[in-house]
Write a protein that holds these residues in place. Structure first.
Motif, short mmCIF file in Angstrom:
data_model
loop_
_atom_site.label_atom_id
_atom_site.label_comp_id
_atom_site.label_asym_id
_atom_site.label_seq_id
_atom_site.Cartn_x
_atom_site.Cartn_y
_atom_site.Cartn_z
N LYS A 2 -7.36 57.89 97.88
CA LYS A 2 -6.88 58.18 96.55
C LYS A 2 -6.96 56.96 95.64
O LYS A 2 -6.99 55.84 96.10
CB LYS A 2 -5.43 58.65 96.60
CG LYS A 2 -5.26 60.03 97.14
CD LYS A 2 -3.82 60.36 97.41
CE LYS A 2 -3.27 59.57 98.56
NZ LYS A 2 -1.99 60.10 99.05
N HIS A 531 -14.59 52.73 89.46
CA HIS A 531 -13.85 52.28 90.64
C HIS A 531 -14.16 53.21 91.83
O HIS A 531 -14.52 52.74 92.91
CB HIS A 531 -12.35 52.28 90.31
CG HIS A 531 -11.44 51.99 91.47
ND1 HIS A 531 -10.64 50.88 91.52
CD2 HIS A 531 -11.19 52.68 92.62
CE1 HIS A 531 -9.95 50.88 92.66
NE2 HIS A 531 -10.26 51.97 93.34
N HIS A 535 -16.58 52.70 95.57
CA HIS A 535 -16.12 52.84 96.96
C HIS A 535 -17.18 53.51 97.83
O HIS A 535 -17.15 53.37 99.05
CB HIS A 535 -14.85 53.69 97.03
CG HIS A 535 -13.58 52.92 96.78
ND1 HIS A 535 -13.35 51.68 97.34
CD2 HIS A 535 -12.47 53.22 96.05
CE1 HIS A 535 -12.15 51.26 96.94
NE2 HIS A 535 -11.60 52.17 96.17
N GLU A 592 -9.72 47.04 96.95
CA GLU A 592 -9.36 47.69 95.69
C GLU A 592 -9.67 46.78 94.49
O GLU A 592 -10.08 47.26 93.44
CB GLU A 592 -7.89 48.09 95.70
CG GLU A 592 -7.56 49.15 96.73
CD GLU A 592 -8.40 50.41 96.57
OE1 GLU A 592 -8.67 50.80 95.42
OE2 GLU A 592 -8.81 50.98 97.59
N HIS A 654 -3.30 48.16 97.00
CA HIS A 654 -3.57 47.93 95.58
C HIS A 654 -2.67 46.80 95.08
O HIS A 654 -1.48 46.77 95.38
CB HIS A 654 -3.27 49.18 94.76
CG HIS A 654 -4.07 50.38 95.16
ND1 HIS A 654 -3.67 51.24 96.16
CD2 HIS A 654 -5.26 50.85 94.72
CE1 HIS A 654 -4.58 52.19 96.29
NE2 HIS A 654 -5.56 51.97 95.44
#
Ligand SMILES: [Zn+2]
Length: 693
Positions: A2, A531, A535, A592, A654
């Motif tokens: 997430k 972002h 990933h 992150e 994060h």
């Protein structure tokens, strides 16, 4: 995986429906809804702060000054405000459905009947514990190991998710996750995960400290109280048996950190292997109870836990298992049983475990139940009403520009091996980016919702989800299937599908506003999209190839170069101190932080490309590039209580929001935009700016 873990309490599973602790604080949500300016929130900017001194405070300072954290929350920010807005809208949709006279069998009728049956407290009170009688009698009738195995199999549900919404907890002995296979990503595969605990994690049972000892003691009292309220005699003896058994199960569990290593999780067991690898359970009977007799093999996520838990099935007296089954049944449905049980449940799981003083109003919990069991039915109306086709088209164009920017950046990398680059490009080509809502909606026709029967509605709802899951086993994977509903404020990367989901509820101002200038949308939602895209080919994404197969497609040389570049960013984040005695852990947050940097860089390229050579319009004296960076900084506007922030620094991958905003200092274009002067706090010499993608 997430975008924001702060929201994990909102992505709940069936049994936890009554535990949601968020509440509606609509003031900030209304502020967002009523916002008439389509652009950056100029009123939030603190012009007394120089952007080069503290960019986060510059972008958000005035908002921080005028905002207070509501008393029942750990923090507040853009995410919580949008969640409030989405909940308010969802509640209104449900209320509409509940008022109308929709035909029997329609989604609207199901929404209405489910919600109304939850709200009818008088009927729930009048029925008492009658709904428990038949299932409790079935447990009481168990007389041998074979029947126990059957009952344990019958309790299996599709209530865990290892990689998408990441939920490793089920109170049932094991949990089923149906997803593309590690070794055959074209077909849905059965993953089995450890389970059996009511408390959130094994640590609660085994950690040796005062707080955990206290929780364990109160837990046992709570178990006894629940059994007593459900009509059991000897509730204290039974409670001790239940807690002892859970303690024994917890000792067999592996930790959360170990769960996240997919290479340890890829263990295929044929159905016949279970008897030899995990003796103690009559597995043939277990799978018969679960309706999985025909399933040839499973991926067993934690083999040692299966071996250990199965051994306990044989080694622990039948009476303990029967008490455990009974208590788990009662706990799972306490929210829709008489008030005394519901309140006892909240007193422990709400107050003791999360420190929440007050239960949310019942109607808000009712909304959560409907979202959990009929999420797509509500989502379909939600998307229709709140996410017009123009918004979708605009967001798709934004994704296309950012994807193109990534393509160019990958091509230009000097550290990546050509073969690795080719695979990264292939992943971009096959990447499915879902915007707003899914292409197809879940079909609820097999889910029977009855007026006035909340217990049955929940029971059938969890079975419906389970049957939907097992019906898909062995079938062709639908890469475009979503794992979040449109009304969820979050974003997700689905590595086994090589797909991203951006639900409608996050595609809202201030993240995304079709009427706002490109600079603002690219800085806000564009950097979030970037972002998530990044990933798919960073160290996380390197474990899955363009088809979603588990295959490390990076060479050792690529990894070495990547890690060397990452070192600089680790050091940069290590210098940040949220409190004088605490600094951010650069290593823990590196993946992150790299994604933030990659996302911001690609979003900036995408924004420049979208202008097509034209000048961007100014807003309140801020030029286009300034708006782009301010919009990014305003994504992170938030206030968090000290205890929560300290916990985040320790446990979250994060970095705290204020430091995520400081990512800008690695982009040359940020220096030119304001401009930033040497000597200012955030200033980095050009050679110290980190460039990875
Ligand atoms: Zn991320």
């Amino acid at each position: 995986m997430k975008l924001a873990h702060m929201l994990s309490s909102l992505t709940f599973k069936f049994a936890a429906v009554c535990l949601l602790t968020f509440s509606l604080h609509t003031a900030f949500a209304q502020e967002i809804e009523k916002q008439e300016i389509h652009g950056i929130a100029v009123a939030n900017i603190d012009r007394t702060i120089k952007p080069g001194e503290d960019f986060y405070l510059f972008a958000n300072g005035e908002w921080i000054k005028r905002t207070e954290i509501p008393p029942d929350r750990a923090g507040i920010g853009v995410f919580t405000a949008l969640s409030d807005l989405s909940n308010k809208r969802t509640a209104a949709l449900i209320a509409e459905a509940a008022k109308g006279d929709a035909p029997a069998g329609s989604n609207a009728r199901k929404i209405a009947d489910l919600y109304n049956s939850y709200m009818d407290e008088a009927a729930i009170e009048a029925r008492g514990i009658e709904p428990l009688r038949a299932p409790l009698a079935a447990i009481a009738a168990i007389t041998d190991q074979r029947q126990l195995a059957h009952a344990l199999g019958e309790s299996l549900r599709a209530d865990v998710d290892a990689l998408n919404n990441t939920n490793f907890h089920t109170p049932n002995l094991f949990g089923l996750w149906v997803a593309p296979g590690f070794n055959d990503s074209e077909h849905y595969t059965a993953y089995l995960l450890q389970g059996g605990l009511q408390l959130p994690d094994r640590e609660y049972y085994v950690a040796d400290n005062e707080r955990m000892r206290q929780i364990r003691s109160e837990y046992q009292t709570h178990v006894a109280a629940m059994l007593k309220l459900a009509g059991f005699t000897d509730s204290e003896v039974r409670a001790k048996r239940v807690v002892d058994l859970e303690h024994a199960i917890a000792e067999k569990h592996i930790s959360l950190a170990e769960n996240e290593d997919i290479h340890k999780a890829n263990n295929t067991w044929k159905q016949a292997d279970f008897a030899s690898k995990a003796p103690g359970i009559d597995w043939a009977e277990y799978f018969r109870g679960a309706g999985l007799s025909e399933q040839p093999s499973f991926i067993v996520w934690q083999p040692s836990a299966f071996t250990g838990e199965a051994a306990l099935a044989a080694a622990t007296p039948l009476e303990a298992w029967k008490d455990w089954l009974a208590y788990h049944l009662i706990e799972g449905y306490a929210g829709v049983l008489p008030r005394a049980l519901a309140e006892e449940r909240f007193a422990f799981f709400g107050k003791t475990l999360t420190g929440t003083p007050q239960q949310r109003p019942r109607w808000q919990r009712g909304v959560a139940v409907v979202n959990a069991l009929l999420g797509d039915a509500v989502g379909q109306i939600y998307a229709q009403r709140y996410f017009p086709p123009e918004a979708k088209a605009e967001a798709q164009a934004l994704v296309a520009n950012i994807t193109a920017a990534f393509r160019k950046r990958i091509e230009a990398l000097d550290w990546m091996n050509p073969a690795t680059k080719a695979e990264a490009q292939a992943k971009l080509t096959t990447l499915y980016v879902g915007i707003g809502y899914p292409e197809t909606w879940q079909d609820y026709s097999a889910y029977e919702v009855k007026a006035g029967d909340i217990f049955g509605n929940l029971w059938r709802g969890s079975l419906f989800e389970y049957h939907r899951g097992i019906a898909r086993l062995g079938k062709q994977v639908d890469r475009k299937e979503w794992s979040m509903t449109p009304q969820t404020v979050n974003a997700v990367n689905l590595p086994l599908q090589n797909a991203l989901n951006f639900p409608a509820a996050i595609l809202e101002p201030p993240f995304f506003d079709p009427q706002a200038p490109a600079a603002v949308n690219y800085g806000a939602i564009g950097s979030v999209i970037g972002h998530e895209i990044s990933h798919t080919f960073d160290t996380e994404g390197s474990a899955f190839d363009s088809k979603g197969r588990v295959r490390n497609w990076w060479t050792p040389g690529d990894l070495a170069h990547f890690e060397a570049a990452a070192e600089k960013l680790v050091a940069q984040f290590d210098t940040y101190k949220p409190f004088p005695d605490v600094n951010v852990n650069g290593k823990q947050t590196i993946a992150e932080n790299i994604a933030d940097l990659a996302g911001l860089s690609a979003a900036y390229d995408g924004y420049r490309a979208s202008l097509g050579g034209k000048a961007a319009p100014a807003q309140d004296g801020f030029n286009g590039d300034q708006q782009f960076f301010i919009a990014f900084g305003q994504n992170w506007g938030s206030k968090t209580r000290e205890a929560a922030l300290r916990r985040q620094v320790l446990t979250d991958e994060h970095a705290p929001a204020q430091f995520r905003a400081a990512t800008v200092r690695n982009l040359d274009s940020w220096y030119a935009a304001f401009p930033i002067q040497a000597g200012e706090k955030l200033y980095l010499a050009p050679t110290d700016r980190v460039r990875i993608w």
